[in-house]
Design a protein around this motif. Structure first.
Motif, PDB file in Angstrom:
ATOM      1  N   PRO A  69       0.848  -1.204   0.000  1.00  0.00           N
ATOM      2  CA  PRO A  69       0.000   0.000   0.000  1.00  0.00           C
ATOM      3  C   PRO A  69       0.880   1.250   0.000  1.00  0.00           C
ATOM      4  CG  PRO A  69      -0.535  -1.471   1.848  1.00  0.00           C
ATOM      5  CD  PRO A  69       0.679  -2.038   1.189  1.00  0.00           C
ATOM      6  N   LEU A  70       0.459   2.276  -0.757  1.00  0.00           N
ATOM      7  CA  LEU A  70       1.301   3.473  -0.921  1.00  0.00           C
ATOM      8  C   LEU A  70       1.719   4.105   0.398  1.00  0.00           C
ATOM      9  CD1 LEU A  70      -0.254   5.505  -3.840  1.00  0.00           C
ATOM     10  CD2 LEU A  70       1.299   3.562  -3.850  1.00  0.00           C
TER      11      LEU A  70
ATOM     12  N   VAL B  65      11.620   2.163  -7.068  1.00  0.00           N
ATOM     13  CA  VAL B  65      10.630   1.168  -6.649  1.00  0.00           C
ATOM     14  C   VAL B  65       9.341   1.392  -7.439  1.00  0.00           C
ATOM     15  CG1 VAL B  65       9.312   0.229  -4.719  1.00  0.00           C
ATOM     16  CG2 VAL B  65      11.617   1.134  -4.342  1.00  0.00           C
ATOM     17  N   ILE B  66       8.929   0.385  -8.147  1.00  0.00           N
ATOM     18  CA  ILE B  66       7.700   0.491  -8.927  1.00  0.00           C
ATOM     19  C   ILE B  66       6.580  -0.136  -8.119  1.00  0.00           C
ATOM     20  CG2 ILE B  66       6.592  -0.165 -11.092  1.00  0.00           C
ATOM     21  CD1 ILE B  66       8.938   1.654 -11.552  1.00  0.00           C
ATOM     22  N   LEU B  67       5.553   0.664  -7.826  1.00  0.00           N
ATOM     23  CA  LEU B  67       4.442   0.168  -7.023  1.00  0.00           C
ATOM     24  C   LEU B  67       3.273  -0.166  -7.929  1.00  0.00           C
ATOM     25  CD1 LEU B  67       4.710   2.934  -4.313  1.00  0.00           C
ATOM     26  CD2 LEU B  67       5.415   0.542  -4.064  1.00  0.00           C
ATOM     27  N   GLY B  68       2.900  -1.436  -7.934  1.00  0.00           N
ATOM     28  CA  GLY B  68       1.818  -1.855  -8.809  1.00  0.00           C
ATOM     29  C   GLY B  68       0.793  -2.677  -8.064  1.00  0.00           C
TER      30      GLY B  68
ATOM     31  N   GLY C  34       1.015  11.637   7.305  1.00  0.00           N
ATOM     32  CA  GLY C  34       0.007  10.583   7.104  1.00  0.00           C
ATOM     33  C   GLY C  34       0.507   9.422   6.269  1.00  0.00           C
ATOM     34  N   ILE C  35       1.683   9.571   5.684  1.00  0.00           N
ATOM     35  CA  ILE C  35       2.267   8.458   4.921  1.00  0.00           C
ATOM     36  C   ILE C  35       3.744   8.315   5.295  1.00  0.00           C
ATOM     37  CG2 ILE C  35       0.696   8.756   2.948  1.00  0.00           C
ATOM     38  CD1 ILE C  35       3.154  10.008   1.469  1.00  0.00           C
TER      39      ILE C  35
ATOM     40  N   SER D 260      -4.390   6.942  -6.698  1.00  0.00           N
ATOM     41  CA  SER D 260      -4.352   8.375  -6.412  1.00  0.00           C
ATOM     42  C   SER D 260      -5.482   8.760  -5.460  1.00  0.00           C
ATOM     43  CB  SER D 260      -4.368   9.213  -7.694  1.00  0.00           C
ATOM     44  OG  SER D 260      -5.478   8.888  -8.492  1.00  0.00           O
ATOM     45  N   ALA D 261      -6.631   8.111  -5.613  1.00  0.00           N
ATOM     46  CA  ALA D 261      -7.749   8.364  -4.690  1.00  0.00           C
ATOM     47  C   ALA D 261      -7.393   7.871  -3.284  1.00  0.00           C
ATOM     48  CB  ALA D 261      -9.007   7.670  -5.188  1.00  0.00           C
ATOM     49  N   GLU D 262      -6.741   6.715  -3.237  1.00  0.00           N
ATOM     50  CA  GLU D 262      -6.333   6.128  -1.964  1.00  0.00           C
ATOM     51  C   GLU D 262      -5.360   7.060  -1.229  1.00  0.00           C
ATOM     52  OE1 GLU D 262      -4.794   2.144  -2.775  1.00  0.00           O
ATOM     53  OE2 GLU D 262      -3.350   2.473  -1.152  1.00  0.00           O
TER      54      GLU D 262
END
Ligand code: BES
Ligand code: MN
Ligand code: ZN
Length: 494
Positions: free
Chosen positions: A9-10, A154-157, A67-68, A32-34
């Motif tokens: 998760p991002l 890092v590619i997040l998919g 928050g992240i 992007s919404a997440e």
């Protein structure tokens, strides 16, 4: 730059930068919404304020985010979703890579855009290609680096990890080998000349297991490459022809790539002006593309047979240089009247193409920074494609389209052959007129390929970027490495 694929998760990704793509004129979707939710609606607010609306290549850095786990965010505009393709996505990623590479980030994480019209493999490869392009520099000889690619991209998919592992590997190899081609073009001609280019090829062959042969002057005489030798004669630097073989295709046919490698083109006795000469270290971009592609094909262990031929010379004036009016006898026995020593590319390719034909190549592609006329016709970013085979042209065009590179066909009507008729020899090395100069050059090359299906790519425009842009440093571009790799991957002479 190591490429890592993750499906975390991002919000838990602890990178220096988290890059998130947003589409223009659409509500935020998926990742992007997440992320927007985690950031308390910040992305929505930015869009409403007109600060980050998703226009292609719009870049909005956000510092001190909370928050992240990531320290900063880069909101990357992706343009209209319906019009997104490999080339446009590559450009957006390149702009991001270019911006971040001046900031010494160690780890950059990129969330693959949701709901792209392309499949996950293409999206991933376009993003990685863009980051390689944006974060590499032409400043090879600066005392201090102006650009640092991240140690880790890092590619997040969302697709399962295993399904994209092959794409990650391919993207990393293509990016690195494209940058090799760029580096070779950008190296100064005092350091990169036929012998040193050949040594680079030797290093690569040793590391990848490609079969290597380097033809020096003696061997070139034995091989009757007199047209190439005539160009080389004006220079203190001896010529080389580098042959690389990738032979994992068993008894299948052989694809051959032939590259123009004029490590510096002064024009010879038909001397160029300073303005015309100033960038002429780029005149080996065809050979650089062939070397980059051969390395990539070897590392990918593609199950095909590919021969790479790189024709390396320096074109210089001197007391020994070939003269206007000289008549040369090429490897295939045809005689050539030299009317302009600055039309040297076709003279070296004549022998290199004839050699590839004699090696029983089933299909040929040559790449050459061959004519200014091609740039007059098509501008900077588009290669001219000329061929003796409609079917083979379509395959090369398809491979270019898949790779987001631009080539456009120019006609090869039989009457253009008139332009290279000579009074004293079989053909002459100029078109005799400033019109259709890219085509008369191709007609010349056609004399050396026999009946073998052949495509000539005139890359004078796309191989070199005149100025810095948001998408890359000026200088060599590494164009057509990815197209050649795709062509080899899809190769099936049947
Ligand atoms: N290397 C040049 C072509 C070139 C020009 C490449 C500009 C990249 C940018 C080539 O060897 C050359 O000089 N071609 C001549 C041909 C002419 C003399 C028939 C040209 O295009 O002017
Ligand atoms: Mn020239
Ligand atoms: Zn040239």
């Amino acid at each position: 730059m190591q490429i890592i694929y993750q499906t975390l998760p991002l919000s838990v990704v602890a990178a220096d930068w988290l890059v998130i793509g947003i589409w223009e004129d659409e509500p935020l979707v998926g990742v992007s919404a997440e992320l927007d939710a985690k950031l308390g609606g910040m992305l929505t607010k930015l869009r409403e304020q007109g600060d980050a609306v998703g226009k292609a290549r719009e870049l909005t850095p956000l510092y001190q985010v909370t928050g992240i786990a990531a320290r900063r965010i880069l909101v990357m505009g992706l343009g209209a979703r319906g019009k997104s393709d490999f080339a446009s996505l590559l450009c957006c990623a390149a702009a991001s890579g270019r911006m971040l590479s001046t900031r010494k980030a160690r780890q950059i994480a990129v969330a693959l855009p949701d709901a792209s019209p392309m499949d996950a493999d293409a999206v991933l490869r376009a993003v990685v290609a863009g980051f390689f392009q944006g974060s590499s520099t032409a400043g090879l000889r600066k005392s201090e680096n102006e650009r640092t690619p991240p140690a880790e991209l890092v590619i997040l998919g969302t697709s399962p990890e295993t399904s994209l592992l092959e794409s990650v590997r391919r993207a990393e190899i293509e990016g690195r080998c494209t940058n090799l081609a760029r580096e070779l073009v950008n190296l100064p001609p005092c350091d990169l000349y036929p012998e040193t280019f050949a040594e680079r090829a030797r290093d690569i062959a040793v590391r990848t297991g490609l079969e290597l042969q380097i033809l020096d002057e003696q061997k070139l005489v034995v091989e009757r490459m007199n047209s190439l030798l005539a160009v080389a004669r004006g220079s203190e630097r001896p010529p080389r022809v580098v042959l690389l073989k990738h032979a994992l295709g068993g008894s299948r046919p052989t694809l051959a790539f032939v590259g123009k490698g004029v490590t510096f083109d002064s024009g010879g006795l038909s001397l160029k002006t300073t303005d015309q000469m100033v960038d002429m270290k780029c005149d080996m971009a065809g050979a650089a593309a062939v070397l980059g592609a051969m390395q990539a094909i070897a590392e990918l262990r593609l199950p095909v047979n590919v021969l790479g031929v790189m024709a390396l010379v320096e074109n210089m004036p001197s007391g020994k240089a070939m003269k206007l009016g000289d008549v040369l006898k090429a490897r295939n026995g045809k005689t050539i009247e030299v009317l302009n020593t600055d039309a040297e590319g076709r003279l070296i390719l004549a022998d290199a193409l004839a050699y590839a034909v004699d090696q029983k190549a089933s299909h040929l592609v040559d790449l050459a920074t061959l004519t200014g006329a091609c740039m007059v016709a098509l501008g900077y970013d588009v290669a001219g494609l000329m061929s003796n085979s409609e079917t083979w042209s379509q395959k090369v065009l398809a491979a270019a389209a898949v790779s987001g590179e631009k080539a456009w066909p120019l006609p090869m009507f039989p009457h253009y052959r008139e332009m290279i008729k000579s009074d004293v020899a079989d053909i002459k090395n100029t078109g005799g007129s400033r019109y259709a100069g890219a085509i008369s050059a191709a007609k010349f090359l056609e004399e050396f390929v026999g009946a073998t299906p052949w495509v000539h790519l005139d890359i004078a425009g796309p191989s070199w970027a005149e100025k810095d842009s948001a998408l890359r440093d000026s200088g060599g571009t590494g164009c057509f490495v990815r197209t050649l790799v795709e062509l080899a991957r899809a190769y099936d002479a049947g």
